[in-house]
Design an enzyme around this catalytic site. Structure first.
Site, mmCIF file in Angstrom:
data_model
loop_
_atom_site.group_PDB
_atom_site.id
_atom_site.type_symbol
_atom_site.label_atom_id
_atom_site.label_comp_id
_atom_site.label_asym_id
_atom_site.label_seq_id
_atom_site.Cartn_x
_atom_site.Cartn_y
_atom_site.Cartn_z
ATOM 1 N N TYR A 134 -13.194 -3.420 -2.457
ATOM 2 C CA TYR A 134 -14.430 -2.951 -3.078
ATOM 3 C C TYR A 134 -15.463 -4.062 -3.260
ATOM 4 O O TYR A 134 -16.638 -3.874 -2.967
ATOM 5 C CB TYR A 134 -14.182 -2.254 -4.433
ATOM 6 C CG TYR A 134 -15.453 -1.594 -4.955
ATOM 7 C CD1 TYR A 134 -15.839 -0.352 -4.479
ATOM 8 C CD2 TYR A 134 -16.278 -2.240 -5.871
ATOM 9 C CE1 TYR A 134 -17.012 0.233 -4.909
ATOM 10 C CE2 TYR A 134 -17.458 -1.660 -6.306
ATOM 11 C CZ TYR A 134 -17.820 -0.427 -5.823
ATOM 12 O OH TYR A 134 -18.991 0.143 -6.238
ATOM 13 N N THR B 80 0.823 -1.214 0.000
ATOM 14 C CA THR B 80 0.000 0.000 0.000
ATOM 15 C C THR B 80 0.855 1.262 0.000
ATOM 16 O O THR B 80 0.554 2.241 -0.685
ATOM 17 C CB THR B 80 -0.915 0.013 1.237
ATOM 18 O OG1 THR B 80 -1.643 -1.205 1.289
ATOM 19 C CG2 THR B 80 -1.894 1.175 1.171
ATOM 20 N N THR B 81 1.944 1.241 0.777
ATOM 21 C CA THR B 81 2.810 2.413 0.877
ATOM 22 C C THR B 81 3.525 2.682 -0.438
ATOM 23 O O THR B 81 3.991 3.793 -0.678
ATOM 24 C CB THR B 81 3.811 2.235 2.033
ATOM 25 O OG1 THR B 81 3.098 1.777 3.188
ATOM 26 C CG2 THR B 81 4.503 3.535 2.382
#
Length: 274
Positions: free
Chosen positions: A83, A20-21
């Protein structure tokens, strides 16, 4: 490459490119594969490489995982499908499909705040018991009761996904952290985890309290905005983001700069002692 050397020099036990980073959600497939390959090539076997290789489309994730296996990565970090919000059965089938088709170690990644779904401890245990290559979970639910439950159900290696909860999670049986803050303070995060692993909780607690304020400011806006801004202030990277992420507010940027200065992380400032 500069960041890889910085991590290895300061005690990181493994690298996790395309997490994510690393803004993996906005990488093209070509960029994603290239970053995995660069991390493998430049680290040169000095420390293990666990490639971020998850997707909300199971088939797409399989392609990334197969590339990680092809380049001989040591493992993959596979995030819950974002999602889609699958059921627990859907989560199980997603990971079962992937784990049964490749021969590489899996780190499950449970981060409901960014995926919209929590992986139940029972689902984690089910996967661990049925697939030998499911070896660890990056647990970022923020729920210590969940950590307790996972420990009671199976022998999977638990790694913190919340920097400020690393020490509490290790007290409960966690074995370390896959850390966003370690991009900025790899030495301190390494020392904290190794102190806890060796049973020196007094030292681990001192380090935790020393860096706690910095850990919080590094998440004052959506990760990785503060981390990348901090690295830019330290002269490590350019300050750039891909939409929909953008630069920090001036107020938060000032607070971040003051925190980095107080910790001695900017040129001309003194390092804070333990």
């Amino acid at each position: 490459r500069k960041l890889i050397d910085f991590q290895i020099k300061n005690g990181a036990d493994a690298l996790v490119p395309c997490g994510t980073t690393g803004e993996s959600a906005t990488l093209s497939h070509e960029e994603h594969r290239r970053l995995m390959s660069i991390a493998m090539e430049h680290s040169g076997g000095r420390i293990p490489v666990i490639c971020g290789a998850g997707s909300n489309a199971t088939q797409e994730g399989l392609g990334l995982i197969r590339h990680a296996q092809k380049i001989n990565a040591d493992g993959v970090l596979v995030v819950n499908p974002y999602y889609n919000k699958p059921t627990q059965e859907g989560l199980y089938r997603h990971y079962a499909y992937l784990a049964s088709r490749v021969d590489i170690s899996f780190v499950l990644y449970n981060i409901p705040g960014r995926t919209g779904i929590n992986m139940a401890p029972e689902t984690i245990a089910r996967l661990r018991k049925e697939f030998p290559n499911v070896v660890a979970v990056k647990e970022a639910s923020g729920n210590l009761d969940q950590v307790n439950r996972i420990v009671s159900l199976c022998d999977i290696t638990i790694l913190s996904g919340d920097d400020s909860l690393t020490l509490p999670m290790m007290v409960l049986g966690g074995r370390g952290v896959i850390s966003a803050a370690a991009n900025v303070i790899p030495k301190e995060m390494s020392e904290l985890t190794h102190a806890a692993l060796s049973g020196d909780y007094d030292r681990a607690q001192r380090i935790h309290h020393k860096i706690f304020g910095l850990l919080k400011i590094l998440f004052v806006e959506t990760n990785p905005i503060p981390v990348k801004t901090a690295l830019a202030m330290m002269g490590m990277v350019k300050e750039e983001f891909r939409l929909p992420l953008c630069e920090m507010s001036e107020e938060n940027k000032t607070a971040l700069k003051n925190a980095l200065s107080n910790y001695g992380l900017l040129k001309g400032t003194k390092k804070v002692k333990e």
